[in-house]
Design an enzyme around this catalytic site. Structure first.
Site, PDB file in Angstrom:
ATOM      1  N   GLU A  90       0.813  -1.200   0.000  1.00 41.01           N
ATOM      2  CA  GLU A  90       0.000   0.000   0.000  1.00 41.01           C
ATOM      3  C   GLU A  90       0.858   1.267   0.000  1.00 41.01           C
ATOM      4  O   GLU A  90       0.541   2.238  -0.662  1.00 41.01           O
ATOM      5  CB  GLU A  90      -0.888  -0.032   1.244  1.00 41.01           C
ATOM      6  N   ASP A  91       1.919   1.240   0.773  1.00 37.91           N
ATOM      7  CA  ASP A  91       2.641   2.484   1.047  1.00 37.91           C
ATOM      8  C   ASP A  91       4.014   2.605   0.395  1.00 37.91           C
ATOM      9  O   ASP A  91       4.678   3.614   0.563  1.00 37.91           O
ATOM     10  CB  ASP A  91       2.810   2.671   2.562  1.00 37.91           C
TER      11      ASP A  91
END
Ligand code: MN
Length: 736
Positions: A90-91
């Site tokens: 996600e990051d």
């Protein structure tokens, strides 16, 4: 750019946490290979490098804390690795493919699951749907470790929530109370649930929290002294009785006091279990012995004795509960359970979920035995809304949980399609549905929806439902709506055809229909036992009554022969019918059992082909309509059962037969696709009558009309086309 000093501080902090993690893992899993954990730590360090959390701490602290919570749950190295990597997709620039390459399928699968759940924006969703959202989270999970990581993730985020802006705090805290704390509870994870609830409450309702907090704090000192006194008394009595047990006590958690105050509209003094003692024994028999000792010491409160050992709660919680009143009039609760039950109460599913080395089947066996227990217990639960009924769905999915673009949860049966979704939104949306986007991408209408999918229906005014949809939809709502529409419109069409037949007869016998008024029609309809003239027209259209005999009644002065003997008229009427319905003679290919020389035609609605199971219906005026056994009309239509007649395909292979059959192919829109499909078809020496292709968003839908000899021929072609890479689906359309 971080200074050297900052980098050094970061390293000390994260290395300390990592060492703590490894120390715990070595203690709880001495035989496991922990090499992958170190690799995941270094990988996570590399990819989160330079990122900080709102608290100013290095981002890496978060995955490490999550892994530490997981190690407290005594999770296996795979879960720890996935925990360390849970935010990397996600990051950071890392993809699932990277993770799969570096850490294997199992870790990648879990990380993917966590990422999917994290991507759901619960806050923008409609209220009052918490139950559905919780189900959706579990429905998206096929490995329970995904939920456990998500809970650990949420726990650490809640512990560090103070650093976020107030709106974010509110949103995350509410979501924690609505979704994650209840999931922890249903999985029997008492400790995590308690902490999540207290933290959530604190941010959602700071004033309410402060009130209860103060009321508890005001009693804390007296309470702790009281509990210390009764603990000593209990310990002495247990020793006298020769029972070894751990005795501990606690003051009830803030959020559960709050809930109780709200539910029962009482004050803090009246909460029976504000103070509670827990006695953890070494055997089941000791539990009941201890209960006797407690009741000998203090007077039990009537109606407060609960035996969750004999009757465990649905989340597998087992314990004896009783409330007693001390000499000075102070009520308190006593919970008595074995060490094993205690572990289950605190760690819940994690206590049951010890991944062992060894073949997958052993693991599956463990999973299944756990599930069997759950399913068994769940049967005894009187409240049908109990959450555990959905745990079964999650692991053996029966439903899918999908979203409208506005965030409303739509619950559909498993394998439902965008058509089901469209009908669940609105009947008109269903009827006019021409396409769908799932998570922003165009999909075919027969696409199978998954939990968490965001579905957008594309409609086109005036578009009509198709009979083919009946074989695609899964929900009874969609099925009924489509059937209803078809019946209604079939009737309209039958009325229209009925009128045409009457007009045709009238022209033939030179009867002016203008001379016939509604009254006459109504009268004849009544003669036939029908309510309205339209019913009569529909009856003619469906072939129940012959146009000629109706006309003879309408205009007795005409020279139309007054006869109901339809057999005489078969030729005349049939020729009209054939034109109207477009039916073709198949007298030679299909045989009516035990009868010769009957007018036989293949029903247009299903166009049966040689080799298919068929069934015949004797129509009045049209001969025998032959339907495929699977044709919905066979069950649905207005035909009476006594008109059913056995038919079969003629055995005579010397009669050449070929039938136009329309296939629709959903596939990727790529160069050479059409060529490949037509090559497969011509390889089987099949004539192609027509090809139509529609493309859009990288997807294509190709309709092909082929001359097909029989069912086997058709099946060969369908399976051949299905094998072409990029082809998603091949379906036969009933209408050509
Ligand atoms: Mn996270």
């Amino acid at each position: 750019m971080a200074t050297l000093r900052e980098q050094f501080a970061t390293n000390v902090l994260t290395v300390t946490k990592f060492r703590e993690l490894m120390r715990r893992m070595r203690a709880t899993r001495p035989n496991d290979d922990l090499g992958l954990i170190r690799k995941a730590y270094e990988y996570s360090q590399k990819h989160h490098a330079g990122q900080t959390r709102a608290s100013g701490e290095p981002y890496l602290v978060h995955p490490l804390e999550v892994a530490l919570v997981l190690s407290e749950m005594k999770m296996d190295p795979v879960a720890i690795v996935a925990g360390l990597l849970h935010d990397s997709v996600e990051d950071t620039s890392v993809t699932i493919v990277d993770i799969r390459k570096e850490f294997g399928e199992e870790v990648a699968h879990i990380v993917e699951g966590v990422t999917k759940i994290s991507a759901i924006d619960f806050a923008s969703r409609e209220e009052q749907q918490a139950e559905n959202l919780r189900k959706m989270v579990l429905a998206m999970v096929d490995d329970i470790r995904v939920v456990l990581i998500k809970l650990a993730d949420r726990l650490h985020n809640m512990r560090t929530l103070e650093h976020l802006p107030i709106e974010r705090q509110q949103k995350i805290a509410q979501e924690t109370l609505d979704i994650y704390a209840p999931i922890a509870h249903r999985l029997g994870m008492g400790k995590i649930r308690g902490e999540l609830e207290d933290l959530g409450f604190k941010y959602v309702d700071p004033i309410g929290y402060e009130q209860v907090h103060q009321a508890v704090e005001a009693r804390r000192k007296a309470g702790e002294e009281f509990l210390a006194r009764v603990e000593i008394i209990v310990r002495d009595k247990l020793q006298e009785a020769g029972i070894t047990a751990k005795v501990e006590s606690r003051i009830k958690r803030i959020y559960s006091i709050h809930k109780k105050l709200q539910r029962q509209r009482i004050s803090v003094e009246q909460v029976y279990d504000l103070y509670a003692m827990r006695i953890v024994t070494q055997s089941l028999q000791d539990c009941y012995a201890v209960l006797g000792i407690i009741h000998n010491l203090w007077r039990p409160v009537p109606g407060r004795i609960k035996d969750f050992i004999a009757m465990p709660r649905p989340n597998l919680y087992q314990s004896l509960h009783t409330s007693v009143i001390s000499e000075e009039g102070q009520a308190f609760e006593v919970q008595i359970r074995t060490d094993e039950m205690h572990k289950m109460a605190e760690e819940g599913i994690a206590a049951h979920w010890k991944y062992k080395d060894g073949p997958v089947s052993a693991r599956d066996e463990q999973r299944l035995s756990w599930l069997r227990q759950v399913v068994e217990w769940q049967r005894d639960v009187s409240d049908p809304t109990e959450f555990l009924s959905t745990l079964k769905i999650d692991l053996f999915p029966e439903e899918v949980y999908t979203f409208t673009p506005k965030g409303k949860v739509v619950v559909l049966p498993r394998d439902s399609t965008p058509i089901d979704f469209a009908y669940s939104v609105h009947t008109e949306v269903g009827h006019t549905c021409v396409g769908a986007k799932v998570n922003g991408r165009m999909v075919p209408l027969r696409f199978k929806l998954h939990s968490g999918d965001i579905v957008e229906i594309l409609t086109q005014p005036g578009h009509k439902p198709s009979r083919d949809w009946l074989s695609v939809v899964r929900s009874s709502r969609a099925r009924n709506k489509i059937k209803h529409w078809l019946n209604l419109h079939q009737r309209e069409r039958a009325i229209e055809i009925g009128r045409k037949l009457i007009e045709k007869e009238a022209r033939k016998y030179r009867v002016t229909l203008k001379a016939i008024n509604d009254e006459d029609l109504q009268k004849i309809a009544s003669d036939y036992g029908l309510g309205r003239p339209d019913d009569l027209m529909a009856g003619i259209g469906y072939g129940k009554y012959s146009a000629r005999s109706v006309l003879a009644r309408l205009a007795p002065s005409s020279n139309a022969p007054i006869s109901d003997a339809d057999a005489e008229n078969v030729g005349g009427i049939a020729s009209v019918v054939r034109r109207v319905f477009g039916g073709d003679h198949d007298n030679h290919a299909i045989r009516v059992k035990g009868q010769g020389d009957l007018l036989v035609y293949r029903a247009r609605c299903c166009n049966p082909i040689r080799g298919e199971e068929v069934v015949g219906y004797v129509t009045r005026g049209k001969g025998v309509a032959v339907h495929a056994q699977t044709c919905p009309n066979v069950v649905n239509l207005m035909y009476e059962p006594e008109r059913r007649i056995d038919v079969e395909w003629a055995r005579d292979d010397s009669i050449p037969s070929s039938y136009p059959v329309k296939l629709t192919v959903s596939c990727d829109d790529r160069f050479g696709m059409l060529k490949q499909i037509t090559a497969v078809i011509s390889d089987s020496k099949t004539n192609i009558r027509n090809v139509e292709a529609r493309t859009g968003s990288g997807q294509a839908s190709i309709d092909i009309v082929l001359d097909i000899a029989d069912l086997k021929h058709l099946e060969n072609i369908i399976s051949g086309v299905r094998k072409i890479p990029g082809v998603h689906d091949v379906q036969r359309l009933q209408k050509v």
